[in-house]
Write a protein that holds these residues in place. Structure first.
Motif, PDB file in Angstrom:
ATOM      1  N   ASP A  16      25.317 -19.086  -4.316  1.00 32.87           N
ATOM      2  CA  ASP A  16      23.784 -19.370  -4.670  1.00 32.87           C
ATOM      3  C   ASP A  16      22.616 -18.280  -4.123  1.00 32.87           C
ATOM      4  N   LEU A  17      22.302 -17.784  -2.657  1.00 34.57           N
ATOM      5  CA  LEU A  17      21.671 -16.475  -2.500  1.00 34.57           C
ATOM      6  C   LEU A  17      21.789 -15.473  -3.207  1.00 34.57           C
ATOM      7  N   ARG A  18      22.919 -14.635  -3.224  1.00 36.67           N
ATOM      8  CA  ARG A  18      23.896 -14.031  -3.636  1.00 36.67           C
ATOM      9  C   ARG A  18      22.836 -13.555  -5.202  1.00 36.67           C
ATOM     10  N   HIS A  19      23.062 -14.118  -6.013  1.00 35.32           N
ATOM     11  CA  HIS A  19      23.106 -15.121  -7.277  1.00 35.32           C
ATOM     12  C   HIS A  19      21.568 -14.548  -7.751  1.00 35.32           C
ATOM     13  N   LYS A  56      18.834 -26.004  -9.789  1.00 36.40           N
ATOM     14  CA  LYS A  56      19.989 -25.348  -8.246  1.00 36.40           C
ATOM     15  C   LYS A  56      18.383 -24.218  -8.395  1.00 36.40           C
ATOM     16  N   SER A  57      18.962 -23.185  -9.042  1.00 40.32           N
ATOM     17  CA  SER A  57      18.093 -22.199  -9.035  1.00 40.32           C
ATOM     18  C   SER A  57      17.284 -22.300  -8.139  1.00 40.32           C
ATOM     19  N   LEU A  58      16.135 -22.952  -8.733  1.00 45.28           N
ATOM     20  CA  LEU A  58      14.447 -22.882  -8.427  1.00 45.28           C
ATOM     21  C   LEU A  58      14.693 -23.415  -6.226  1.00 45.28           C
ATOM     22  N   GLY A  65      15.867 -19.890   0.231  1.00 47.06           N
ATOM     23  CA  GLY A  65      16.324 -18.221   0.373  1.00 47.06           C
ATOM     24  C   GLY A  65      14.823 -17.844   0.620  1.00 47.06           C
ATOM     25  N   GLU A  66      13.803 -17.891   0.121  1.00 43.02           N
ATOM     26  CA  GLU A  66      12.058 -17.493   0.036  1.00 43.02           C
ATOM     27  C   GLU A  66      11.961 -17.600   1.615  1.00 43.02           C
ATOM     28  N   SER A  67      11.642 -19.072   1.986  1.00 38.79           N
ATOM     29  CA  SER A  67      11.127 -19.606   3.153  1.00 38.79           C
ATOM     30  C   SER A  67      12.165 -19.315   4.613  1.00 38.79           C
ATOM     31  N   PRO A 108      14.815 -14.665 -17.724  1.00 36.43           N
ATOM     32  CA  PRO A 108      14.302 -16.023 -18.347  1.00 36.43           C
ATOM     33  C   PRO A 108      14.809 -17.306 -17.477  1.00 36.43           C
ATOM     34  N   ALA A 109      15.383 -16.893 -16.472  1.00 37.64           N
ATOM     35  CA  ALA A 109      16.541 -17.507 -15.975  1.00 37.64           C
ATOM     36  C   ALA A 109      14.930 -17.793 -14.828  1.00 37.64           C
ATOM     37  N   ASP A 110      14.493 -17.116 -14.387  1.00 38.17           N
ATOM     38  CA  ASP A 110      13.342 -16.877 -13.413  1.00 38.17           C
ATOM     39  C   ASP A 110      11.840 -17.569 -13.821  1.00 38.17           C
TER      40      ASP A 110
END
Length: 421
Positions: A93-96, A157-159, A165-167, A345-347
């Motif tokens: 998920d993180l790689r995506h 899940k993506s959010l 990951g950022e944190s 668009p996903a972001d």
């Protein structure tokens, strides 16, 4: 009191405050313990104000000073907490989401530091380098607070992966940026040569070196775990990796937080890919879940008690409000600019920027870093501003980000179902 007595006392108080929260407040455990600790601290201050002859505040203040919060977190607890947090983040998920996570954890930290720093320079009249140090202090989102809140939300899940990951990574990056700015602002105390190229070299050495050490140690531990596959020994190996790797990174002069995150991600991947027996996976996961919960409780308890180290006055009210507003503006810029640069668009879903802005909680790392600063005329100002930002972030944002996420998700679903004209 010696180290063992202090540690024992913290565990006892954390357990008692946890029971109070569980029976009466019923808030998320970490936030509940923090609020009970704040209430207890303010009660002691109130008793001291009513009965000046009381020595209760003096005794508690002395105990808080002996806690050495900065050293306890930066040189002890942080490695375990980051490793435990990274262990449960899926690498696939993180790689995506890797591109946006990388931008948020690097460019986002720089943007936030500049926005908050320049704002603090205008607000408080601090020297520009001191003001930028404030920006660096409040720019990292604390993975301990963020991951704790994410467990109680039901966001996409993506959010969730972006925020988690950022944190994890901007904690290490923010620490490096802080070290660079402290070296420029206090070159004599920091024992660092000022200059742009020295700052770049420090950043590359700290961040890149930490990632490399984490990769090497994580890979070696992974090989041992696969060959052994004994749950007791595997638990000990992961603990040795988290503690030994952190200490080795400090000794080598590279970023220990980044090492802990990278190593934790690698071991988490080993466990999630089912290369271990079910018993081993369960026991390792349970062990680190308990470590995470216990250290979280102690950390938030210590944050609540650190109010005794802060000096408040009527004159600081404007500074406090301004610092909170600045932290939110800086966070908004740190999220919005990288997301619009990616333009996926996903972001750029309607809820992404509001949730990531409000869900970017500050925490113990900011308090620990400000307490590590050399003593100057601006140190207490920085401590007051940073402490209030952290308390506001954990309590106000932490308690409202889940309802905000649910409300925005419902609105997004309703908009998708609505007929188009």
């Amino acid at each position: 009191m010696d180290f063992f007595q202090i540690a024992s006392l913290l565990v006892v108080i954390a357990a008692l405050f946890g029971v109070i929260n569980h029976l009466y407040l019923r808030l998320p455990p970490s936030i509940g313990i923090l609020l009970v600790a704040l209430a207890a601290s303010l009660s002691v201050m109130g008793i001291d104000a009513l009965f000046p002859q009381s020595v209760m505040r003096e005794a508690v203040t002395g105990m808080v000073a002996r806690l050495e919060f900065s050293d306890a977190l930066l040189d002890g607890m942080l490695g375990l907490l980051l490793f435990a947090g990274a262990l449960h983040v899926n690498i696939s998920d993180l790689r995506h989401e890797g591109r946006i996570v990388l931008l948020l954890a690097t460019l986002g930290v720089v943007i936030s530091t500049l926005v908050a720093g320049l704002g603090f320079w205008a607000l408080a009249g601090a020297p520009i380098l001191i003001a930028l140090v404030f920006g660096a202090l409040i720019s990292p989102t604390d993975p301990v607070a963020v991951l704790g809140v994410l467990r109680s939300t039901n966001m996409p899940k993506s959010l969730e992966t972006k925020i988690a990951g950022e944190s994890l990574f901007n904690d290490g990056v923010g620490y490096v940026v802080f070290l660079i700015l402290v070296g420029l602002a206090f070159p004599a105390q920091a024992h660092m040569d000022a200059g742009f190229f020295n700052a770049v070299f420090l950043f590359v050495r700290e961040a890149g070196g930490g990632a490399l050490v984490g990769l090497v140690l994580g890979w070696l531990t992974f090989k041992l775990m696969v060959r052994v596959d004994d749950y007791a020994l595997d638990v000990m190996l992961t603990l040795a990796l988290a503690l030994g790797g952190y200490s080795l990174s400090v000794w080598l002069g590279v970023s220990a937080p980044i090492m802990a995150v990278v190593a934790g991600l690698m071991i988490g991947e080993v466990l999630s890919e089912h290369r271990m027996s079910e018993l081993t996976r369960t026991q390792v996961d349970m062990f680190w879940h308990l470590i995470d919960q216990i250290l979280n409780a102690i950390l938030f308890l210590m944050i609540g008690f650190e109010i005794f180290a802060v000096t408040f006055s009527h004159a600081s009210f404007g500074l406090i409000v301004g610092a909170i507003v600045l932290s939110l503006i800086a966070r908004l810029a740190a999220v919005a600019i990288p997301l619009y640069l990616v333009r996926s668009p996903a972001d750029l879903t309607p809820e992404a920027i509001p949730i990531m802005t409000w869900g970017g909680l500050k925490g113990g790392i900011s308090v620990a870093l400000v307490l590590s600063l050399p003593e100057t005329e601006w140190t207490q100002v920085l401590l007051t501003a940073v402490y209030v930002v952290v308390i506001f972030s954990i309590v106000v944002q932490g308690l409202t980000v889940a309802p905000l996420a649910r409300a925005l998700s419902r609105r997004a679903r309703a908009a998708q179902k609505a007929p188009r004209a």
